[in-house]
Scaffold this motif. Structure first.
Motif, PDB file in Angstrom:
ATOM      1  N   GLN A 184      44.651  41.638  38.035  1.00 31.40           N
ATOM      2  CA  GLN A 184      43.461  40.987  38.580  1.00 31.40           C
ATOM      3  C   GLN A 184      42.655  41.962  39.434  1.00 31.40           C
ATOM      4  OE1 GLN A 184      42.546  37.682  37.841  1.00 31.40           O
ATOM      5  NE2 GLN A 184      40.636  38.453  38.718  1.00 31.40           N
ATOM      6  N   GLN A 185      43.339  42.786  40.198  1.00 33.61           N
ATOM      7  CA  GLN A 185      42.651  43.787  41.020  1.00 33.61           C
ATOM      8  C   GLN A 185      41.917  44.808  40.149  1.00 33.61           C
ATOM      9  OE1 GLN A 185      45.761  45.401  43.480  1.00 33.61           O
ATOM     10  NE2 GLN A 185      45.999  43.528  44.673  1.00 33.61           N
ATOM     11  N   GLU A 186      42.536  45.203  39.044  1.00 30.80           N
ATOM     12  CA  GLU A 186      41.880  46.164  38.151  1.00 30.80           C
ATOM     13  C   GLU A 186      40.664  45.547  37.478  1.00 30.80           C
ATOM     14  OE1 GLU A 186      40.900  49.598  36.579  1.00 30.80           O
ATOM     15  OE2 GLU A 186      42.587  49.328  37.956  1.00 30.80           O
ATOM     16  N   LEU A 187      40.734  44.295  37.106  1.00 28.30           N
ATOM     17  CA  LEU A 187      39.579  43.613  36.529  1.00 28.30           C
ATOM     18  C   LEU A 187      38.415  43.612  37.518  1.00 28.30           C
ATOM     19  CD1 LEU A 187      41.194  40.522  34.742  1.00 28.30           C
ATOM     20  CD2 LEU A 187      40.309  42.598  33.691  1.00 28.30           C
ATOM     21  N   GLU A 188      38.718  43.393  38.778  1.00 28.66           N
ATOM     22  CA  GLU A 188      37.651  43.393  39.783  1.00 28.66           C
ATOM     23  C   GLU A 188      37.071  44.790  39.959  1.00 28.66           C
ATOM     24  OE1 GLU A 188      39.410  41.728  43.251  1.00 28.66           O
ATOM     25  OE2 GLU A 188      39.589  39.705  42.394  1.00 28.66           O
ATOM     26  N   ARG A 189      37.934  45.815  39.908  1.00 30.51           N
ATOM     27  CA  ARG A 189      37.419  47.188  40.015  1.00 30.51           C
ATOM     28  C   ARG A 189      36.520  47.530  38.833  1.00 30.51           C
ATOM     29  NH1 ARG A 189      42.547  48.489  42.411  1.00 30.51           N
ATOM     30  NH2 ARG A 189      43.456  48.801  40.337  1.00 30.51           N
ATOM     31  N   GLN A 190      36.845  46.993  37.676  1.00 28.58           N
ATOM     32  CA  GLN A 190      36.049  47.263  36.483  1.00 28.58           C
ATOM     33  C   GLN A 190      34.858  46.309  36.354  1.00 28.58           C
ATOM     34  OE1 GLN A 190      36.519  49.777  34.432  1.00 28.58           O
ATOM     35  NE2 GLN A 190      38.418  50.519  35.357  1.00 28.58           N
ATOM     36  N   ASN A 191      34.701  45.428  37.345  1.00 24.36           N
ATOM     37  CA  ASN A 191      33.607  44.445  37.337  1.00 24.36           C
ATOM     38  C   ASN A 191      33.693  43.519  36.129  1.00 24.36           C
ATOM     39  OD1 ASN A 191      31.381  43.287  38.609  1.00 24.36           O
ATOM     40  ND2 ASN A 191      29.931  44.437  37.353  1.00 24.36           N
ATOM     41  N   ILE A 192      34.914  43.163  35.751  1.00 23.73           N
ATOM     42  CA  ILE A 192      35.150  42.202  34.670  1.00 23.73           C
ATOM     43  C   ILE A 192      35.530  40.886  35.326  1.00 23.73           C
ATOM     44  CG2 ILE A 192      36.446  41.699  32.570  1.00 23.73           C
ATOM     45  CD1 ILE A 192      34.790  44.215  32.341  1.00 23.73           C
ATOM     46  N   ARG A 193      34.589  39.944  35.374  1.00 25.27           N
ATOM     47  CA  ARG A 193      34.805  38.745  36.177  1.00 25.27           C
ATOM     48  C   ARG A 193      34.723  37.442  35.386  1.00 25.27           C
ATOM     49  NH1 ARG A 193      34.559  40.539  41.391  1.00 25.27           N
ATOM     50  NH2 ARG A 193      33.501  42.520  41.745  1.00 25.27           N
ATOM     51  N   ASP A 194      34.420  37.485  34.138  1.00 18.73           N
ATOM     52  CA  ASP A 194      34.221  36.237  33.392  1.00 18.73           C
ATOM     53  C   ASP A 194      35.168  36.128  32.199  1.00 18.73           C
ATOM     54  OD1 ASP A 194      33.079  38.323  32.052  1.00 18.73           O
ATOM     55  OD2 ASP A 194      31.309  37.205  31.376  1.00 18.73           O
ATOM     56  N   VAL A 195      36.435  36.506  32.416  1.00 14.27           N
ATOM     57  CA  VAL A 195      37.429  36.422  31.333  1.00 14.27           C
ATOM     58  C   VAL A 195      38.455  35.333  31.599  1.00 14.27           C
ATOM     59  CG1 VAL A 195      37.171  38.833  30.675  1.00 14.27           C
ATOM     60  CG2 VAL A 195      38.840  38.216  32.428  1.00 14.27           C
ATOM     61  N   GLY A 196      38.212  34.501  32.607  1.00 15.00           N
ATOM     62  CA  GLY A 196      39.116  33.385  32.861  1.00 15.00           C
ATOM     63  C   GLY A 196      40.272  33.703  33.794  1.00 15.00           C
TER      64      GLY A 196
END
Length: 383
Positions: A208-220
């Motif tokens: 989840q932290q890596e998704l936020e670093r990559q600005n990926i926020r709409d994958v559920g």
């Protein structure tokens, strides 16, 4: 030759050249044509320079647009890669959690023989091994490779724990000491509890932290996956009860000893109104609100730990009653567990007397069921 002749000859050679012979014929230049309104045309060399400048500007613009397009495509491809990976993991997480639910039902089942239980748990281990293979086939985004390795390790731990759990039941099939048998089985069950902790700590949270670093926020979001929903069930005492139940039924016998559950206080929330069975509806007046809920106290009135105790709340309403059901996964002997029912829509019941009923499904071996249910006359008011 006479002197006169000499003078004539001299005069001939000294005669200056004519202007027509010495001067070059020059064509007079025409004035450049004037443009509209008398404007002069630009110099002949300026037009190619303007065209060249325009071409350079066009090429620069095209290069900028190409870079933007490439970046946009790369961003879209990156987003899709993360989204597809999370979707695939969500499938694995859901199937793994379903295996845990099936295991819980098997451990709580009554009348199941040891050999049948062992076979089912082995089947769950095989299913989990398939999820390990599914995870190995996934291609995670580069920044998630370490987290994905941890995901595989968690699934491997679950598959191993399930296999060891089946072996523990097999090893204790002919044992006589319930405590030692329960301890051996519980040791394997605790590996499943550990896998739930590892899923959160080593996979879910860092992913989840890596998704936020990559600005990926709409994958559920990164999915949860819990295979052993109640850690208390992994205790030696709980597994000893499971072992005793299984071996009590191994020869077709029935559950022995005192088993039972009893209904305790029923409270309307959030105002804390305690309902009284047999009282009038006005005595059980309940303030209606969007946060309306009912808290039901359930007691294990027997001498044994019980599993999957079902509790039902029913509110009479026309044309169809409101029915809410919940299950207590495990409750220890003498313990009281509160069950809270929420999301209750009482539209159409304001100011009208009605009935609230609570039922506790009898546990295996329970002989006294008179204290398992009660009815309450109530009336809902707006306060």
């Amino acid at each position: 030759m006479s002197e006169r002749d000499t003078d004539i000859e001299f005069d001939f050679f000294d005669e200056p050249e004519t202007e027509e012979a010495t001067e070059r014929v020059r064509t007079p230049r025409r004035p450049p044509p004037r443009g509209p309104r008398g404007l002069m045309r630009p110099p002949a060399g300026l037009i190619p320079m303007l065209r060249l400048a325009g071409l350079i500007a066009f090429l620069i613009l095209a290069a900028v647009l190409l870079v933007v397009l490439v970046r946009g495509c790369a961003s879209s491809s990156k987003h899709d890669k993360y989204a597809n990976y999370i979707t695939d993991v969500r499938g694995i997480a859901g199937r793994s959690e379903q295996i845990g639910k099936d295991l819980n039902r098997t451990l709580a089942a009554t009348g199941i023989k040891e050999t049948d239980l062992e076979a089912r748990v082995k089947g769950y281990a095989s299913q989990m091994q398939q999820e390990v293979a599914q995870a190995r086939d996934l291609k995670p985004p580069g920044p998630l490779r370490i987290e994905h390795d941890h995901l595989i390790e968690v699934l491997q731990l679950r598959a191993s724990a399930l296999g060891r759990l089946a072996d523990a039941f097999q090893k204790t099939a002919t044992a006589r000491n319930a405590t030692n048998s329960g301890r051996l089985i519980a040791d394997q069950a605790r590996l499943l509890v550990a896998s739930d902790v590892n899923w959160d700590f080593y996979f879910k949270e860092p992913t989840q932290q890596e998704l936020e670093r990559q600005n990926i926020r709409d994958v559920g979001g990164v999915p949860d996956s819990t295979i052993f929903s109640n850690p208390d069930l992994a205790s030696t005492q709980a597994m000893m009860v499971v072992w005793q139940r299984v071996h009590g039924a191994a020869t077709g016998g029935t559950v022995s000893g005192k088993h039972g559950s009893a209904l305790g206080a029923v409270t309307a929330l959030p105002d804390g109104k305690s309902l009284q069975a047999g009282a009038s509806a006005s005595s059980n007046e309940i303030t209606a609100s969007t946060d309306l809920a009912f808290r039901v106290a359930v007691e294990d009135s027997g001498n044994f730990q019980e599993f999957n105790v079902a509790v039902t709340l029913t509110i009479q309403k026309s044309p169809k009653p409101i029915v809410k059901k919940k299950t207590i996964p495990v409750i220890n002997a003498g313990e009281t567990v509160n069950v809270v029912f929420t999301d209750i829509n009482i539209n159409g019941l304001f100011g009208l007397p009605t009935t609230v009923k609570v039922d506790i499904e009898p546990v295996p071996g329970e002989t006294t069921t008179s204290n398992n249910s009660a009815e309450y006359k109530v009336i809902f008011s707006l306060g």
